[in-house]
Design an enzyme around this catalytic site. Structure first.
Site, mmCIF file in Angstrom:
data_model
loop_
_atom_site.group_PDB
_atom_site.id
_atom_site.type_symbol
_atom_site.label_atom_id
_atom_site.label_comp_id
_atom_site.label_asym_id
_atom_site.label_seq_id
_atom_site.Cartn_x
_atom_site.Cartn_y
_atom_site.Cartn_z
ATOM 1 N N LYS A 259 0.854 -1.190 0.000
ATOM 2 C CA LYS A 259 0.000 0.000 0.000
ATOM 3 C C LYS A 259 0.889 1.238 0.000
ATOM 4 O O LYS A 259 1.704 1.425 0.896
ATOM 5 C CB LYS A 259 -0.907 0.014 1.247
ATOM 6 C CG LYS A 259 -1.634 1.358 1.478
ATOM 7 C CD LYS A 259 -2.508 1.367 2.736
ATOM 8 C CE LYS A 259 -3.065 2.773 3.010
ATOM 9 N NZ LYS A 259 -3.898 2.838 4.231
ATOM 10 N N ASP A 264 -2.541 10.431 3.253
ATOM 11 C CA ASP A 264 -3.924 10.016 3.486
ATOM 12 C C ASP A 264 -4.648 11.063 4.319
ATOM 13 O O ASP A 264 -4.537 11.082 5.544
ATOM 14 C CB ASP A 264 -3.951 8.652 4.196
ATOM 15 C CG ASP A 264 -5.378 8.154 4.424
ATOM 16 O OD1 ASP A 264 -6.310 8.738 3.834
ATOM 17 O OD2 ASP A 264 -5.540 7.167 5.182
ATOM 18 N N LYS A 271 -10.035 13.101 7.762
ATOM 19 C CA LYS A 271 -9.498 12.805 9.090
ATOM 20 C C LYS A 271 -9.464 14.079 9.935
ATOM 21 O O LYS A 271 -9.357 15.170 9.385
ATOM 22 C CB LYS A 271 -8.056 12.281 8.967
ATOM 23 C CG LYS A 271 -7.935 10.882 8.426
ATOM 24 C CD LYS A 271 -6.477 10.440 8.405
ATOM 25 C CE LYS A 271 -6.337 9.044 7.842
ATOM 26 N NZ LYS A 271 -6.987 7.999 8.645
ATOM 27 N N ASP A 282 1.820 6.772 5.186
ATOM 28 C CA ASP A 282 0.820 5.765 4.818
ATOM 29 C C ASP A 282 1.226 4.965 3.571
ATOM 30 O O ASP A 282 0.433 4.218 3.026
ATOM 31 C CB ASP A 282 -0.544 6.452 4.620
ATOM 32 C CG ASP A 282 -1.722 5.518 4.846
ATOM 33 O OD1 ASP A 282 -1.523 4.474 5.503
ATOM 34 O OD2 ASP A 282 -2.817 5.823 4.352
ATOM 35 N N ASP A 341 -12.046 7.074 3.715
ATOM 36 C CA ASP A 341 -10.817 6.907 4.498
ATOM 37 C C ASP A 341 -10.397 5.437 4.588
ATOM 38 O O ASP A 341 -9.294 5.137 5.035
ATOM 39 C CB ASP A 341 -11.014 7.509 5.895
ATOM 40 C CG ASP A 341 -9.704 7.755 6.623
ATOM 41 O OD1 ASP A 341 -8.640 7.676 5.968
ATOM 42 O OD2 ASP A 341 -9.746 8.027 7.834
ATOM 43 N N GLU A 343 -9.294 3.640 2.319
ATOM 44 C CA GLU A 343 -8.822 3.672 0.927
ATOM 45 C C GLU A 343 -7.748 2.635 0.639
ATOM 46 O O GLU A 343 -7.574 2.225 -0.506
ATOM 47 C CB GLU A 343 -8.285 5.077 0.597
ATOM 48 C CG GLU A 343 -6.827 5.347 1.004
ATOM 49 C CD GLU A 343 -6.567 5.308 2.497
ATOM 50 O OE1 GLU A 343 -7.541 5.420 3.272
ATOM 51 O OE2 GLU A 343 -5.406 5.151 2.898
ATOM 52 N N ARG A 345 -7.512 -0.529 1.377
ATOM 53 C CA ARG A 345 -8.072 -1.795 0.879
ATOM 54 C C ARG A 345 -8.549 -1.648 -0.556
ATOM 55 O O ARG A 345 -8.543 -2.614 -1.316
ATOM 56 C CB ARG A 345 -9.194 -2.250 1.832
ATOM 57 C CG ARG A 345 -10.350 -1.314 1.938
ATOM 58 C CD ARG A 345 -11.193 -1.540 3.199
ATOM 59 N NE ARG A 345 -10.508 -1.136 4.427
ATOM 60 C CZ ARG A 345 -10.997 -1.280 5.656
ATOM 61 N NH1 ARG A 345 -12.196 -1.839 5.832
ATOM 62 N NH2 ARG A 345 -10.317 -0.897 6.706
HETATM 63 N N1 BES Z 1 -4.005 4.901 6.841
HETATM 64 C C1 BES Z 1 -5.102 4.632 7.701
HETATM 65 C C2 BES Z 1 -4.748 3.670 8.833
HETATM 66 C C3 BES Z 1 -3.772 4.185 9.859
HETATM 67 C C4 BES Z 1 -4.226 4.805 11.016
HETATM 68 C C5 BES Z 1 -2.421 4.002 9.691
HETATM 69 C C6 BES Z 1 -3.327 5.251 11.956
HETATM 70 C C7 BES Z 1 -1.534 4.452 10.642
HETATM 71 C C8 BES Z 1 -1.974 5.081 11.776
HETATM 72 C C9 BES Z 1 -6.242 4.015 6.902
HETATM 73 O O1 BES Z 1 -6.327 4.413 5.586
HETATM 74 C C10 BES Z 1 -7.503 4.401 7.568
HETATM 75 O O2 BES Z 1 -7.806 5.555 7.569
HETATM 76 N N2 BES Z 1 -8.203 3.429 8.117
HETATM 77 C C11 BES Z 1 -9.429 3.676 8.803
HETATM 78 C C12 BES Z 1 -10.405 2.589 8.403
HETATM 79 C C13 BES Z 1 -11.816 2.845 8.842
HETATM 80 C C14 BES Z 1 -12.388 4.031 8.089
HETATM 81 C C15 BES Z 1 -12.640 1.611 8.559
HETATM 82 C C16 BES Z 1 -9.142 3.615 10.304
HETATM 83 O O3 BES Z 1 -8.299 2.857 10.733
HETATM 84 O O4 BES Z 1 -9.754 4.405 11.020
HETATM 85 ZN ZN ZN Z 2 -4.607 4.993 4.710
HETATM 86 MN MN MN Z 3 -7.430 6.158 5.331
#
Ligand code: BES
Ligand code: ZN
Ligand code: MN
Length: 497
Positions: A259, A264, A271, A282, A341, A343, A345
């Site tokens: 990824k 992000d 966010k 990210d 968010d 994204e 996956r």
């Molecule tokens: N890049 C983030 C995950 C992340 C969070 C990485 C904190 C490192 C530190 C990912 O794209 C994301 O935003 N995931 C969301 C998923 C949710 C919307 C289902 C998350 O973890 O909140």
């Molecule tokens: Zn992300």
């Molecule tokens: Mn995200």
């Protein structure tokens, strides 16, 4: 910084080992004897216990040919492993890197679980890893803030075996540094196109690099990846790196997929502002894949490996995808995007499909900073491991443990898979309720893994970088380079001729 293996010492600073209980090991005992017991006396006066990472810094003891002796704890001798030796060396470098000395002598001892040759090689590895700095944008460093250390000498007898191992390890260190640099770079400098260009540089060491631009991805039907990318003024890229080192060029490659969200923001599902800067990291999965490709190419691994990274910037804006959009993936499956968010996956869906469709690999391993939930579950100590294949899961766990990049396996099951069903499309990109976030993310990626394909997913959101005060002498920067060592060892132990 140069590493040299030598059989006679002397110089400004020497580091020796002590184990818990404040016991000097062999090299230290000899120095202590030469000093007439002054080293042991200083250790006592400093209440030195030999706990891992504890340092007694002793200045110019009589009878010893060094200006400074660093006694550094390795913890309980029986429990000390190769990683304890690396951290021992790391502490020594940390103490001396900017202290003004140009040479550090390390005197590693063998330990119950670490042979002399291993101790020498891992001392070199730890010293190198600890010397990492990301100073690219610091234009005003004062002389005493800059590393002065030029040489680390590993003082031991029978240097040949340790030296041979350390030479191979240098390739791995280069790979780790490459990954750390990529994760550290700010998002205005490192975006999909410039990231792809840095990967292009791997051609000079024999990696075949192919870069797909948006139009090519459109022709392939990568609607999920392009849906994430469309919100940014900077177009996405899909980069394939191939290393064909196996004796048969036709044997199936192992596919590593990363990824690479260069920033992000969350997109329209924006966010919160606090700490958002960390989302420049990210792309840690892509960095790990790139670093592993660099390592295996530099050490000329006898394996066929294909590394694929999906590079996008997740931005809000007039062209950004909306919650509720339905996108069609390269696999033909459709996704209802309920949260922009989630994204990672989405881009992995097309990237892992492309990996299987184009390269017919023997296994697929993806790495991604996929979920905040994995940090809730495992903190910064373990990455989350998910796999449909017992042997692969065990091999990854063993490689991870040996390289100090531990993983912890989490479950997959049809009950979790159901959580991403939706009446509006083949699946949705988040679960109906905020539970088991990391598992749901893994289940989503699994929907793009073909039947019978051995697959593992590593959620490295907690390990790709360190937010907060957490310190590790062999990982001195914010970016860790997590995954490079694990992947390199996995390939060495399981996929080489
Ligand atoms: N890049 C983030 C995950 C992340 C969070 C990485 C904190 C490192 C530190 C990912 O794209 C994301 O935003 N995931 C969301 C998923 C949710 C919307 C289902 C998350 O973890 O909140
Ligand atoms: Zn992300
Ligand atoms: Mn995200």
């Amino acid at each position: 910084m140069d590493i040299r293996f030598v059989s006679a010492g002397g110089g400004d600073v020497v580091a020796i080992m002590a184990s818990e209980g404040g016991e000097l090991l062999d090299a230290g005992k000899a120095l202590d004897t030469a000093s007439g017991g002054r080293i042991a006396r200083a250790m006592k006066a400093a209440r030195f216990t030999g706990a891992a990472g504890q340092v007694a810094d002793i200045l110019a003891p009589d009878g010893v040919d060094y200006g400074r002796v660093l006694v550094i704890g390795v913890g309980k001798a029986d429990a000390a492993d190769a990683m304890a030796v690396e951290r021992w060396a790391g502490h020594a470098v940390k103490r001396t890197l900017t202290s003004g000395v140009e040479k550090l002598v390390l005197q590693p001892d063998s330990l119950p679980a670490v042979s002399k040759a291993e101790a020498g090689a891992h001392a070199a590895m730890g010293a190198r890893l600890a010397s990492y700095r990301f100073d690219t944008y610091r234009t005003k460093l004062k002389p005493d803030q800059k590393p002065a250390l030029q040489v680390v000498e590993i003082l031991m007898d029978g240097t040949a075996a340790a030296k041979a191992r350390a030479e191979k390890d240098e390739a791995v260190v280069e790979g780790v540094f490459f990954a750390r640099d990529l994760v550290s770079e700010p998002p205005n400098i490192l975006y999909p196109e410039s990231f792809a260009e840095r990967l292009r540089d791997l051609e000079t060491i024999g990696v075949e690099v192919e870069i797909l631009e948006p139009a090519a991805m459109e022709r392939l039907g990568m609607g999920a990846l392009l849906g994430v990318a469309q919100g940014s003024a900077r177009g996405g890229r899909l980069v394939t790196m191939r290393w064909n080192g196996a004796s048969s060029k036709k044997s199936k490659p192992i596919a590593l997929v990363g990824k690479g969200v260069t920033f992000d923001t969350g997109g329209i599902s924006l966010k919160p502002g606090a700490g958002m800067d960390e989302m420049k990291g990210d792309m840690g999965g892509a960095a790990a894949v790139a670093g592993a490709m660099k390592a295996i190419a530099l050490r000329k691994a006898k394996a066929n490996v294909v590394g694929i990274v999906a590079l996008v910037e997740n931005m809000p804006g007039p062209y950004a995808q909306r919650p509720g959009d339905i996108v069609t993936t390269m696999s033909g499956q459709t996704i209802e995007v309920l949260n922009t968010d989630a994204e990672g996956r989405l881009i992995l869906a097309d990237a892992v499909w492309y990996a299987q469709d184009k390269f017919d690999p023997s296994a697929v391993i993806d790495l991604a900073t996929l979920t905040g939930a994995v940090i809730v579950a495992l903190g910064n100590e373990h990455a989350g491991l998910f796999s449909n294949d017992e042997d692969l899961a065990h091999a990854i766990t063993a490689a991870a443990q040996a390289e100090g990049e531990p993983v912890w396996r989490l479950p997959l099951s049809p009950a979790y898979d159901k959580l991403i069903d939706t009446p509006n499309a083949d699946m949705k990109n988040i679960a109906g309720k905020p539970v088991a976030g990391s598992i749901v993310g893994a289940q989503f990626v699994k929907r793009f893994i073909k039947d019978g394909m051995p697959w593992a997913h590593l959620d490295i959101a907690g390990t790709a970088w360190k937010s907060g005060p957490y310190e590790d002498p062999i990982s001195p920067s914010w970016a860790t380079g997590y995954g490079v060592r694990l992947l390199n060892r996995l390939i060495a132990s399981r996929y080489e001729d």
